[in-house]
Each structure stands twice: as C-alpha cells, then as structure tokens.
Design a protein around this motif. Structure first.
Motif, mmCIF file in Angstrom:
data_model
loop_
_atom_site.group_PDB
_atom_site.id
_atom_site.type_symbol
_atom_site.label_atom_id
_atom_site.label_comp_id
_atom_site.label_asym_id
_atom_site.label_seq_id
_atom_site.Cartn_x
_atom_site.Cartn_y
_atom_site.Cartn_z
ATOM 1 N N GLN A 1 7.098 15.138 21.696
ATOM 2 C CA GLN A 1 5.839 15.663 22.225
ATOM 3 C C GLN A 1 6.083 16.714 23.302
ATOM 4 O OE1 GLN A 1 3.919 12.004 23.397
ATOM 5 N NE2 GLN A 1 2.941 11.711 21.404
ATOM 6 N N SER A 2 7.088 16.482 24.151
ATOM 7 C CA SER A 2 7.368 17.436 25.226
ATOM 8 C C SER A 2 7.835 18.777 24.693
ATOM 9 C CB SER A 2 8.426 16.852 26.179
ATOM 10 O OG SER A 2 9.705 16.819 25.569
ATOM 11 N N LEU A 3 8.422 18.781 23.493
ATOM 12 C CA LEU A 3 8.923 20.007 22.884
ATOM 13 C C LEU A 3 8.010 20.514 21.767
ATOM 14 C CD1 LEU A 3 12.725 19.075 22.730
ATOM 15 C CD2 LEU A 3 11.656 20.763 24.228
ATOM 16 N N LYS A 4 6.825 19.877 21.659
ATOM 17 C CA LYS A 4 5.874 20.250 20.602
ATOM 18 C C LYS A 4 6.530 20.238 19.226
ATOM 19 C CE LYS A 4 2.697 22.945 23.499
ATOM 20 N NZ LYS A 4 3.215 22.397 24.767
ATOM 21 N N ALA A 5 7.356 19.215 19.022
ATOM 22 C CA ALA A 5 8.029 19.025 17.739
ATOM 23 C C ALA A 5 7.258 17.991 16.924
ATOM 24 C CB ALA A 5 9.473 18.556 17.957
ATOM 25 N N PRO A 6 6.747 18.329 15.763
ATOM 26 C CA PRO A 6 6.044 17.346 14.937
ATOM 27 C C PRO A 6 6.919 16.118 14.685
ATOM 28 C CG PRO A 6 5.745 19.547 14.044
ATOM 29 C CD PRO A 6 6.767 19.672 15.141
ATOM 30 N N TYR A 7 6.332 14.923 14.876
ATOM 31 C CA TYR A 7 7.105 13.675 14.881
ATOM 32 C C TYR A 7 6.623 12.770 13.750
ATOM 33 C CZ TYR A 7 8.401 8.972 16.566
ATOM 34 O OH TYR A 7 8.878 7.678 16.677
ATOM 35 N N PHE A 8 7.558 12.265 12.941
ATOM 36 C CA PHE A 8 7.224 11.418 11.807
ATOM 37 C C PHE A 8 8.155 10.202 11.816
ATOM 38 C CE2 PHE A 8 6.487 15.865 10.762
ATOM 39 C CZ PHE A 8 5.117 15.849 10.495
ATOM 40 N N GLN A 9 7.552 9.019 11.836
ATOM 41 C CA GLN A 9 8.323 7.783 11.998
ATOM 42 C C GLN A 9 8.229 6.904 10.755
ATOM 43 O OE1 GLN A 9 7.650 5.523 15.664
ATOM 44 N NE2 GLN A 9 7.961 3.637 14.518
ATOM 45 N N LEU A 10 9.351 6.302 10.416
ATOM 46 C CA LEU A 10 9.403 5.333 9.326
ATOM 47 C C LEU A 10 8.467 4.168 9.645
ATOM 48 C CD1 LEU A 10 11.018 4.797 6.659
ATOM 49 C CD2 LEU A 10 12.543 3.371 8.045
ATOM 50 N N THR A 11 7.801 3.674 8.633
ATOM 51 C CA THR A 11 6.815 2.577 8.649
ATOM 52 C C THR A 11 5.445 3.032 9.132
ATOM 53 O OG1 THR A 11 7.245 1.656 10.869
ATOM 54 C CG2 THR A 11 8.636 0.857 9.051
ATOM 55 N N LYS A 12 5.360 3.969 10.066
ATOM 56 C CA LYS A 12 4.062 4.474 10.526
ATOM 57 C C LYS A 12 3.589 5.646 9.676
ATOM 58 C CE LYS A 12 4.118 2.995 15.360
ATOM 59 N NZ LYS A 12 4.025 3.438 16.783
ATOM 60 N N ASP A 13 4.423 6.659 9.559
ATOM 61 C CA ASP A 13 4.070 7.860 8.783
ATOM 62 C C ASP A 13 4.724 7.861 7.409
ATOM 63 O OD1 ASP A 13 2.738 9.284 11.108
ATOM 64 O OD2 ASP A 13 4.759 9.022 11.904
ATOM 65 N N VAL B 1 6.056 5.582 4.463
ATOM 66 C CA VAL B 1 5.779 4.213 4.027
ATOM 67 C C VAL B 1 6.577 3.885 2.759
ATOM 68 C CG1 VAL B 1 3.988 2.587 3.299
ATOM 69 C CG2 VAL B 1 3.488 4.312 5.052
ATOM 70 N N ILE B 2 7.156 2.694 2.766
ATOM 71 C CA ILE B 2 7.899 2.186 1.610
ATOM 72 C C ILE B 2 7.112 1.013 1.019
ATOM 73 C CG2 ILE B 2 10.005 1.005 0.866
ATOM 74 C CD1 ILE B 2 11.403 2.517 3.230
ATOM 75 N N ARG B 3 6.889 1.061 -0.281
ATOM 76 C CA ARG B 3 6.174 -0.032 -0.957
ATOM 77 C C ARG B 3 6.908 -0.414 -2.239
ATOM 78 N NH1 ARG B 3 1.271 3.273 0.099
ATOM 79 N NH2 ARG B 3 1.333 3.900 -2.105
ATOM 80 N N ASN B 4 6.557 -1.572 -2.771
ATOM 81 C CA ASN B 4 7.002 -2.028 -4.100
ATOM 82 C C ASN B 4 8.521 -2.002 -4.249
ATOM 83 O OD1 ASN B 4 4.233 -2.112 -4.734
ATOM 84 N ND2 ASN B 4 4.259 0.018 -5.428
ATOM 85 N N LEU B 5 9.212 -2.509 -3.248
ATOM 86 C CA LEU B 5 10.676 -2.543 -3.304
ATOM 87 C C LEU B 5 11.139 -3.570 -4.332
ATOM 88 C CD1 LEU B 5 13.518 -1.889 -2.201
ATOM 89 C CD2 LEU B 5 13.106 -3.591 -0.413
ATOM 90 N N ASN C 1 17.089 4.780 4.433
ATOM 91 C CA ASN C 1 17.798 6.061 4.515
ATOM 92 C C ASN C 1 17.258 7.056 3.492
ATOM 93 O OD1 ASN C 1 19.491 5.017 6.516
ATOM 94 N ND2 ASN C 1 21.042 4.354 5.042
ATOM 95 N N ALA C 2 17.026 6.565 2.272
ATOM 96 C CA ALA C 2 16.502 7.440 1.215
ATOM 97 C C ALA C 2 15.102 7.931 1.551
ATOM 98 C CB ALA C 2 16.499 6.687 -0.117
ATOM 99 N N ALA C 3 14.267 7.065 2.138
ATOM 100 C CA ALA C 3 12.913 7.467 2.506
ATOM 101 C C ALA C 3 12.930 8.563 3.569
ATOM 102 C CB ALA C 3 12.125 6.254 2.996
#
Length: 432
Positions: A214-226, A228-232, A265-267
């Motif tokens: 956020q401090s560097l205005k870098a778009p941030y994307f997090q595993l599980t929040k943004d 999503v892994i389903r149907n493993l 890792n693949a996601a």
C-alpha cells in the motif's frame, strides 16, 4: 585469468569461505555500473519466500515456454552443477558460455578486490546472470532472491511483478526473530506500482506485506483472499484443482508435482501469468500444458522403487512439515527412514523434532560445506529411539537403503546435501 569451469568452481568455493554472506546493495550496484548496467535492459518477475519460490518460478516458466516465449531463470542453490542456476528455457548455460561470461567480469572483480570492496560469490553469479541473459535477448527473466529480499543482490531490478511465496522462521540471525520481521525483509522486493502476489496467509506477516504494498501503491493479491483454490483432488500420480482469480476461473488444472503445497505454488504462478496478460499473453491451453508438464528436481522427487527413495530439499521447519504432510498423504501405511544432514545456520533442532515424531529410523550424517553442521551435533539433538550416525554420507546412505520394500527412504535437510546425494545416486544407480 581463469579459463576452465573447474577453476571457476574452485574460485567460487574459496571465495564463499573467505567472504561468506555479506549483504547490502552497494557492491552489487558498483559491480553492475562497471559492467554497463546490463540488468536495466531486461524485464523481470522477482520471487522471494522461505519455501516454494523455486517451484512457483518453475510453473511460470513452463507456462510461458508453452506459449512460445524465451524465458531466462536465475535460481539457487543448484542440485548437481553450478550452471543450473542460469537457464534459458530448460537449458542451463553451457560451460564455454559460463567461462566467457565470468571472464567478462574478471577485470572488474580484480579491480574491486584491490579496492577492498570485492563482490561475494552470489553477487558475481547474479551479475553473470544479468550479462548472459542480456546477450541471449530473452523475453523475460524469472529472478529468485537468494536470501531475504531487501538487501539481496537480486534486489537491484525494477520488476513487472513480484511474488512472495511464504514466510517462516529462517536465518533469524540475519532476517529477524519474528515472522513480521522476516516478512519485512522479504517485502523489500516490492517496488512502486508493480503488482505483488503473496502466498503468505498468517495474519501478522501478511499485514506487513500488505502495508508495504500500500505504501508503494503496488496492487496486492493474496492467496485465499483474492486467489482462490477449490475442488482439490489428489490421485496417485497427479493432483488437480480449480483456480479462481478476478474474472478468471480455470477448472481441473492438473499437476504432476505432488503435495498440497504445490497447489498453492501453482495458484500463485497462474495468478502472476494472469496479471501479466497485457504484456505477455498466455493462453489457457499453455497454462494447462505448463502446469501439467512442470517438474522440479529435489522437491518430493521419487528416484527409485523397492525401496522407494524420496529426495526433498526441505531446509527449515516449514519445509519439513510440508514434507511430512505429503508423506502421510501419499504413503500413509509405510514406515519412513530418514537420512538427514543440515546447515548449522538453519533451525535444525525444530526440523529434527518434527522428523523424530514420524521416523521409524533416522540416519544422521555430514557433508563438506563451510556451513554444514557436524553429524554428532545433529545426532545428539534427536530424541528418536532408532537413530544412527555415520560421518561418511555415502556409507550412511547405503545403510539407510538396507530397507524393506514397503519402507520409504527420505533424504532431506539441505539442498546442498541433496545435490551431493542426487549426483551420487545417478552415478551409482546399480550399486546402492
């Protein structure tokens, strides 16, 4: 002037012992400036993390190769040969090219040595990678941080995108004693405006990374929040999952690399490719093909049956935990015989505690490396009932392989150790 690959290997070994790990970017910037700043003419994805960065890098590489791009990659450490660290697509740099690039740097190395500001082994290798990749006119460089991120020699670039795969307690004498402190060091690779993809889900370190972004205005994307892994689904030789990120949903993506962690890792890799679609278009067909065909030696790698031998480069407690989880998923009814060696600056006591809980036998040994821990220390750290010690790792391996057909022999603890074992096993396949 050094003229052979063997002479250069010896030079690096001696330099590693003499200079060790000396962090900071001033020497690296000076070295690159004297070489004409070759790194500024390339495009990058920068990867850092305690575990998983090599596998994530490999997934990205295979997806982009499938699309027809020419991909450079810089990784560390190597398994069998130093050349493996510099690759174009899946081909490591040839000996003659390695020697030629080193010789290009040699006058600058000597000049900096004489000034008392000589570059470390890893700094030289990183600069060699930049020079080599520039000359090869690659489409993009996948650049793996060596240790940490903020002060790592790779952190002189301006990437299109950065990835932090995971955070665990490692190199605490260098990076910090808490997950938040280590996350702060890893987050040093985030650059202004460049998207950051993160596999860090623990609240405290994840918050550190998000605040830095956020401090560097870098778009941030997090595993599980943004992301999503389903149907493993996990089957004998393959696992599959559904990937969802933004407007992209891909069902039944298949991996031959085993372990639940490889799905994460693949996601992350697929999310990175999706984010870069404006610069590097990668079709769904290439995504599927790249993930399905990706292999990464030394990561839950089965090299023999009867007995089954698994090589895994787990080198910290988090890695050992994932290894044990994967063993229980894949071989729930078998006994596990571990061959273990580690570096002294790793948290081997916690690693051994985890192995103690599941091993039927543990064989402790040591190998030649300036940071390798003594077998006696490792042996005395263990509380296992069935533990053994052999100071010669080759004979230790032979004793461990005297196993029943339904037992699993697991070689782990250090990628440096694994590199020796893997080469030895290939050379003596019919004798061990």
């Amino acid at each position: 002037m050094l003229t052979t690959i063997n002479e250069i290997n010896q030079f690096f070994e001696h330099r590693s012992v003499r200079l060790g790990m000396n962090f900071g970017l001033s020497r690296m910037e000076q070295l690159l400036a004297k070489l004409g700043n070759p790194h500024k003419e390339l495009k990058y994805i920068h990867l850092a993390g305690s575990n998983g960065k090599g596998s994530t890098l490999h997934y990205i590489k295979e997806m982009m190769i499938a699309e027809g791009y020419t991909i450079a990659s810089f990784t560390s450490p190597y398994l069998e040969k130093m050349n493996e660290q510099l690759k174009i697509n899946d081909e490591m740099i040839q000996d003659e090219d390695f020697v030629a690039v080193f010789q290009l740097l040699w006058p600058v190395i000597q000049e900096m040595d004489e000034a008392g500001n000589g570059p470390t082994q890893f700094e030289i290798l990183t600069a060699m990678a930049f020079c080599y990749f520039k000359n090869c006119k690659v489409d993009i460089v996948l650049l793996e941080a060596g240790l940490g991120g903020r002060l790592d020699s790779t952190n002189v670039i301006e990437p299109l995108l950065s990835i932090i795969t995971s955070i665990s307690l490692e190199h605490t004498n260098i990076l910090g004693n808490t997950l938040a402190e280590i996350a702060s060091e890893k987050a040093g690779i985030i650059k202004k405006g460049a998207p950051i993809v993160s596999g860090v889900t623990e609240e405290e370190p994840a918050q550190v990374i998000q605040q830095k972004a956020q401090s560097l205005k870098a778009p941030y994307f997090q595993l599980t929040k943004d992301i999503v892994i389903r149907n493993l689904e996990q089957r004998e030789a393959v696992q599959s999952f559904t990937f969802a990120f933004r407007d992209t949903v891909l069902e039944q993506l298949e991996l031959q690399m085993l372990g639940r962690h490889q799905v994460d890792n693949a996601a992350l890799a697929v999310a990175a490719v999706v984010l870069l679609q404006d610069s590097f278009t990668v079709s769904e067909e290439s995504i599927r093909k790249g993930l399905r065909e990706a292999k990464w030696n030394g990561r839950f790698e089965k090299i023999q049956d009867k007995p089954t031998i698994i090589l895994d480069g787990a080198h910290n407690p988090a890695g050992i935990g994932v290894l044990i989880q994967t063993l229980k998923e894949r071989y729930p009814k078998q006994n596990y015989r571990f061959v273990f060696s580690a570096l002294r600056d790793k948290n081997y006591s916690e690693m051994i505690r985890l192995v103690d809980d599941v091993a039927s036998d543990i064989f402790f040994t040591e190998f030649t490396h300036e940071r390798a821990e003594k077998a006696t220390v490792l042996y005395e750290t263990s509380d296992a009932k069935q533990k053994h010690i052999d100071f010669n790792w080759q004979t230790c391996l032979t004793h461990a392989l005297a196993a029943e057909e339904d037992e699993i022999v697991v070689v782990t603890g250090s990628l440096y150790f694994l590199s020796l074992v893997r080469g030895y096993m290939k050379e003596h396949k019919d004798k061990v």
